[in-house]
Motif scaffolding. Sequence first.
Motif, PDB file in Angstrom:
ATOM      1  N   LEU A  48      39.557  48.335  36.648  1.00 44.37           N
ATOM      2  CA  LEU A  48      39.654  47.124  37.459  1.00 44.37           C
ATOM      3  C   LEU A  48      40.260  45.950  36.700  1.00 44.37           C
ATOM      4  O   LEU A  48      40.479  44.898  37.270  1.00 44.37           O
ATOM      5  N   MET A  50      38.717  44.269  34.463  1.00 44.73           N
ATOM      6  CA  MET A  50      37.692  43.298  34.073  1.00 44.73           C
ATOM      7  C   MET A  50      37.400  43.399  32.587  1.00 44.73           C
ATOM      8  O   MET A  50      36.956  42.448  31.969  1.00 44.73           O
ATOM      9  N   ARG A  72      45.151  45.500  42.597  1.00 48.01           N
ATOM     10  CA  ARG A  72      43.749  45.432  43.038  1.00 48.01           C
ATOM     11  C   ARG A  72      43.627  45.255  44.546  1.00 48.01           C
ATOM     12  O   ARG A  72      42.551  45.389  45.114  1.00 48.01           O
ATOM     13  N   TYR A  77      35.857  47.679  45.384  1.00 48.27           N
ATOM     14  CA  TYR A  77      34.947  47.886  44.259  1.00 48.27           C
ATOM     15  C   TYR A  77      33.540  47.482  44.659  1.00 48.27           C
ATOM     16  O   TYR A  77      33.317  46.411  45.204  1.00 48.27           O
ATOM     17  N   ARG A  83      26.777  40.494  42.062  1.00 44.09           N
ATOM     18  CA  ARG A  83      26.387  39.108  41.810  1.00 44.09           C
ATOM     19  C   ARG A  83      27.291  38.197  42.626  1.00 44.09           C
ATOM     20  O   ARG A  83      28.502  38.279  42.541  1.00 44.09           O
ATOM     21  N   TYR A  84      26.684  37.336  43.405  1.00 41.23           N
ATOM     22  CA  TYR A  84      27.442  36.480  44.303  1.00 41.23           C
ATOM     23  C   TYR A  84      26.993  35.043  44.128  1.00 41.23           C
ATOM     24  O   TYR A  84      25.881  34.793  43.684  1.00 41.23           O
ATOM     25  N   PRO A  85      27.865  34.091  44.513  1.00 42.36           N
ATOM     26  CA  PRO A  85      27.446  32.685  44.444  1.00 42.36           C
ATOM     27  C   PRO A  85      26.167  32.494  45.250  1.00 42.36           C
ATOM     28  O   PRO A  85      26.124  32.799  46.430  1.00 42.36           O
ATOM     29  N   MET A  97      36.005  36.207  51.132  1.00 38.72           N
ATOM     30  CA  MET A  97      36.760  37.364  50.666  1.00 38.72           C
ATOM     31  C   MET A  97      37.931  37.660  51.594  1.00 38.72           C
ATOM     32  O   MET A  97      39.029  37.958  51.144  1.00 38.72           O
ATOM     33  N   ARG A 101      41.660  37.527  50.142  1.00 39.91           N
ATOM     34  CA  ARG A 101      42.470  38.740  50.179  1.00 39.91           C
ATOM     35  C   ARG A 101      43.706  38.571  51.057  1.00 39.91           C
ATOM     36  O   ARG A 101      44.742  39.180  50.799  1.00 39.91           O
TER      37      ARG A 101
ATOM     38  N   PHE B  72      30.575  34.012  40.547  1.00 41.56           N
ATOM     39  CA  PHE B  72      31.762  33.740  41.359  1.00 41.56           C
ATOM     40  C   PHE B  72      33.013  34.222  40.639  1.00 41.56           C
ATOM     41  O   PHE B  72      33.865  34.907  41.210  1.00 41.56           O
ATOM     42  N   GLU B  74      33.192  36.491  38.290  1.00 43.49           N
ATOM     43  CA  GLU B  74      33.168  37.950  38.213  1.00 43.49           C
ATOM     44  C   GLU B  74      33.650  38.565  39.527  1.00 43.49           C
ATOM     45  O   GLU B  74      34.418  39.521  39.534  1.00 43.49           O
ATOM     46  N   LEU B  75      33.177  37.984  40.610  1.00 42.90           N
ATOM     47  CA  LEU B  75      33.576  38.479  41.929  1.00 42.90           C
ATOM     48  C   LEU B  75      35.089  38.339  42.124  1.00 42.90           C
ATOM     49  O   LEU B  75      35.755  39.259  42.604  1.00 42.90           O
ATOM     50  N   LEU B  76      35.619  37.209  41.709  1.00 46.33           N
ATOM     51  CA  LEU B  76      37.051  36.966  41.919  1.00 46.33           C
ATOM     52  C   LEU B  76      37.905  37.849  41.026  1.00 46.33           C
ATOM     53  O   LEU B  76      38.979  38.288  41.427  1.00 46.33           O
ATOM     54  N   VAL B  77      37.431  38.104  39.793  1.00 45.41           N
ATOM     55  CA  VAL B  77      38.254  38.878  38.858  1.00 45.41           C
ATOM     56  C   VAL B  77      38.483  40.296  39.376  1.00 45.41           C
ATOM     57  O   VAL B  77      39.528  40.879  39.130  1.00 45.41           O
ATOM     58  N   SER B  78      37.506  40.846  40.132  1.00 43.15           N
ATOM     59  CA  SER B  78      37.704  42.205  40.640  1.00 43.15           C
ATOM     60  C   SER B  78      38.600  42.216  41.880  1.00 43.15           C
ATOM     61  O   SER B  78      38.883  43.275  42.419  1.00 43.15           O
ATOM     62  N   GLN B  79      39.022  41.059  42.327  1.00 44.92           N
ATOM     63  CA  GLN B  79      39.895  40.961  43.490  1.00 44.92           C
ATOM     64  C   GLN B  79      41.352  40.824  43.056  1.00 44.92           C
ATOM     65  O   GLN B  79      41.622  40.505  41.908  1.00 44.92           O
TER      66      GLN B  79
END
Lengths: 236, 255
Positions: A48, A50, A72, A77, A83-85, A97, A101, B72, B74-79
């Motif tokens: 990914l 990361m 991507r 994924y 983990r989310y805001p 999202m 996207r 936030f 981390e979430l964005l980096v996988s996008q």
Amino acid sequence: MIIASNVSKQFGKLKALDNVSVTCNKGECIALIGPNGSGKTTLIKSILGMVVPDSGFITFNGNNILHNWQYRNQIGYMPQIGRYPENMTIGDVLDMMKDIRGHKGALDEELIQSFGLDTLMKKRMRTLSGGTRQKVSASLAFLFDPQVLILDEPTAGLDPVSSEILKEKIILQKKLGKLVLVTSHVLSELDGLVTQIIYMQEGQLQFHKSIEDLRADTGEEKLSKAIASVMLKAQV
Amino acid sequence: MKKIIKYVMTDILRNRIVLVYTVFLLVTSFSVFSLEDNNSKGLLSLLNIILLIVPLVSIIFSTIYVYNSAEFIELLVSQPLKRKAIWLSLFTGLTGSLSIAFFIGAGIPVIIYQANAIGFMMIGVGILLSVIFVAVAMLAAVQTRDKAKGIGVAILLWLYFSILFDGLVLFLLFQFADYPMEKAMIGISTLNPIDLSRILILLHMDVSAMMGYTGAIFKDFFGTGTGITISFGVLLLWGIVPVWLATRKFNRKDL
């Protein structure tokens, strides 16, 4: 579709990935199996982008993923721990999202309905239980109808009904010719789901076989027994 | 990138701290201007408050914000997003909201009471200081994984720029009192954006007449057009260099 060549990654003294090379093709459902800390999640995160590998490279559809980000678009994924805001509601996260996207095709909102998330849209992320978070993660992974699905411990924390729904969904995607990468510790859940097995230990790739070969080699029908016999053989 | 900035900005605005900061600046500015009978005296008092508060709030708030947005990010980096775009959006969102807060809180009172060159220069310096300390905070946050350590580093950096640096300069001045240090002091002052801003504004006020020989040398440099341009250039560099370093680091960071 995804080719990793000699990928190595070190965290301090720990070798998380040691010269790992794998090839993943369309229409396969690959299980990544290995003990805790064997580098499964690191491998997924490297794919990914990361985690940046120390050496080796990964290509996606023939393009090196380093400094590349468009690829991507084709990956959904589902992280091990989503983990989310914390201040956002489920609806906010989904809308964000979709907005980020900018997906053009149809959205696959089937999981949102079947998990019953549509009735929880106004709930804030911090108030959610671990299982509901997993449901949000799963729904997000499938939402944009991606060509590749990467699911890290997808059924951990899900109740039996939900994990059955998820399994059905994965089988459906496999039939549609998509590549699915799954890690799991619950081997019995992977029976009837996966076509290939990648077994990792201490950052090294032990083997990458189709499930038929594995059954033939070990003489065991059940995946959990087959893997157990492989692990025993490795110790002897 | 615009979309991420939008989400960062709405998130910051939902956070009440920036609102409290704006109101605090507004109350202080108006009370300072109404306490002093002379508006330029009021500006001087306000300058001292701004040079203390703006860096403090900018650096602490930004550091904590970056750590709290770990999920936030981390979430964005996988996008499908560029890492650089994610990081710079975070920077833009933070500087944008803090600069707006400063402009409303301190800029508007200054325009009402002191709408002249010094007033506008002070607004410019205040906004630049917000940008600089957000940049420094982001560099501190990207370098350290541990939240408590990162916030500690941010506080130490603020202490250094606001208090310790002046002590060091005084120490140097006393040690080398026998040598002509005036010209070197101009160079040293560029090492600290807060000092640079203070000198820049003080020298355009009437009080600069009381600063003696060093003041005269400073006036020779900072009073001229080139001096002002160079100072603002140095302040800009103080903003750009940390962000550039932080972006480079973030591009290679494992999440």
